[in-house]
Motif scaffolding. Sequence first.
Motif, short mmCIF file in Angstrom:
data_model
loop_
_atom_site.label_atom_id
_atom_site.label_comp_id
_atom_site.label_asym_id
_atom_site.label_seq_id
_atom_site.Cartn_x
_atom_site.Cartn_y
_atom_site.Cartn_z
N ARG A 106 0.90 -1.09 -0.13
CA ARG A 106 0.01 0.06 0.09
C ARG A 106 0.63 1.39 0.01
O ARG A 106 0.61 2.29 -0.75
CB ARG A 106 -1.19 -0.06 1.26
CG ARG A 106 -2.05 -1.01 0.92
CD ARG A 106 -3.48 -0.98 1.50
NE ARG A 106 -4.28 -1.47 0.68
CZ ARG A 106 -5.54 -1.88 1.31
NH1 ARG A 106 -5.98 -1.38 2.50
NH2 ARG A 106 -6.42 -2.40 0.43
N PHE A 107 1.99 1.17 0.74
CA PHE A 107 2.99 2.43 0.74
C PHE A 107 3.53 2.58 -0.66
O PHE A 107 3.34 3.77 -1.28
CB PHE A 107 4.02 2.18 1.56
CG PHE A 107 3.77 2.05 3.05
CD1 PHE A 107 3.09 3.28 3.56
CD2 PHE A 107 4.34 1.04 3.98
CE1 PHE A 107 2.67 3.48 4.98
CE2 PHE A 107 3.99 1.29 5.29
CZ PHE A 107 3.14 2.24 5.84
N TYR A 108 3.69 1.77 -1.29
CA TYR A 108 4.17 1.53 -2.79
C TYR A 108 3.11 1.91 -3.90
O TYR A 108 3.45 2.94 -4.63
CB TYR A 108 4.72 0.28 -3.21
CG TYR A 108 5.03 0.10 -4.47
CD1 TYR A 108 6.17 0.50 -5.20
CD2 TYR A 108 4.09 -0.66 -5.30
CE1 TYR A 108 6.73 0.25 -6.47
CE2 TYR A 108 4.87 -0.93 -6.98
CZ TYR A 108 5.90 -0.37 -7.35
OH TYR A 108 6.41 -0.60 -8.62
N ALA A 109 1.90 1.76 -3.60
CA ALA A 109 0.85 2.10 -4.55
C ALA A 109 0.31 3.71 -4.17
O ALA A 109 0.05 4.32 -5.15
CB ALA A 109 -0.45 1.24 -4.44
N LEU A 110 0.35 4.03 -3.05
CA LEU A 110 0.12 5.32 -2.68
C LEU A 110 1.07 6.36 -2.77
O LEU A 110 0.81 7.66 -3.05
CB LEU A 110 -0.26 5.27 -0.83
CG LEU A 110 -1.60 4.84 -0.63
CD1 LEU A 110 -1.45 4.54 1.04
CD2 LEU A 110 -2.72 5.60 -0.93
N ALA A 111 2.34 6.12 -2.85
CA ALA A 111 3.48 6.78 -3.00
C ALA A 111 3.32 7.76 -4.22
O ALA A 111 3.44 9.14 -3.97
CB ALA A 111 4.75 6.12 -2.99
N PRO A 112 2.88 7.44 -5.41
CA PRO A 112 2.92 8.50 -6.52
C PRO A 112 1.62 9.26 -6.59
O PRO A 112 1.47 10.12 -7.27
CB PRO A 112 2.92 7.51 -7.68
CG PRO A 112 2.37 6.10 -7.31
CD PRO A 112 2.85 6.05 -5.64
N MET A 113 0.56 8.77 -5.55
CA MET A 113 -0.45 9.55 -5.58
C MET A 113 -0.61 10.49 -4.51
O MET A 113 -1.53 11.59 -4.71
CB MET A 113 -1.57 8.66 -5.35
CG MET A 113 -1.75 7.60 -6.16
SD MET A 113 -3.06 6.00 -5.96
CE MET A 113 -4.66 7.11 -6.02
N VAL A 114 -0.11 10.57 -3.47
CA VAL A 114 -0.14 11.66 -2.39
C VAL A 114 1.03 12.84 -2.69
O VAL A 114 1.51 12.66 -3.95
CB VAL A 114 0.13 11.00 -1.08
CG1 VAL A 114 -0.88 9.99 -0.68
CG2 VAL A 114 1.71 10.37 -0.94
N ASP A 115 0.81 13.84 -1.90
CA ASP A 115 1.85 14.90 -2.01
C ASP A 115 3.28 14.39 -1.85
O ASP A 115 3.68 13.37 -1.35
CB ASP A 115 1.70 16.10 -1.06
CG ASP A 115 1.69 15.64 0.41
OD1 ASP A 115 3.07 15.53 0.92
OD2 ASP A 115 0.74 15.27 1.03
N ASP A 116 4.44 15.50 -2.13
CA ASP A 116 5.56 14.91 -2.36
C ASP A 116 6.32 14.60 -1.20
O ASP A 116 7.08 13.58 -0.84
CB ASP A 116 6.48 16.03 -3.09
CG ASP A 116 6.15 16.29 -4.46
OD1 ASP A 116 5.56 15.33 -5.21
OD2 ASP A 116 6.53 17.18 -5.17
#
Length: 218
Positions: free
Chosen positions: A134-144
């Motif tokens: 989930r961290f991997y999937a979320l990383a490009p979707m959240v703020d920098d």
Amino acid sequence: MSSLNYDELMQPVINFLGCTTPQAWLDEAINQLDILMLDHANCEKKAASTAMNLMFRYSFFPDLQMKLAQLVREEMLHYEQVLELMLKRGQPLVGLSAGRYAGALRKEIRTYEPEALIDVMIVGAFVEARSCERFYALAPMVDDELGRYYRYLLKSESRHFEDYLALALDVAKTGKLKNPQEDIQQRIEHIREVEKNLILSPDDTFRFHSGVPAKLEI
């Protein structure tokens, strides 16, 4: 670390899990970042507490003690880091009810030893692997800022699931099971299906490890 290396790092995690996170959960997570971060903090604290409890309960396994001591330190560091991020963003630390995920997985743990401890380790492996995915999937979707932090977590989280599996095998061998590898593989396959169903089925409550969003409640 390049994007390609992140992909390589994650491949064993993806292969271990029965499914990847549905897009519907990821979309909801972006709209529920406060709950996501709060529950992430809770998960880190619970992981440290679980590891500490295992250290006391199974003090006669020296290898287990060393691995769990390291895990406690890392999970508490992550807890502190999430709290710092929340403080920086002006997000209060408030109470939050537990989701269904961990409790449902715990129901699969056998009640006799050493099988109970083996199952605890396998369940721990799936929780760590799912967190990592989930961290991997979320990383490009959240703020920098948050994306950088989630990518930072990938290395330790991806190692944790493998550590838990290695400990399960050690316990199986110490417990003199007739076919330790076979027993562990059967349990992995069983718990994988349970975990997969929790991730892919409708879930009324949004949490870090929740299923496909249905009717949402805080």
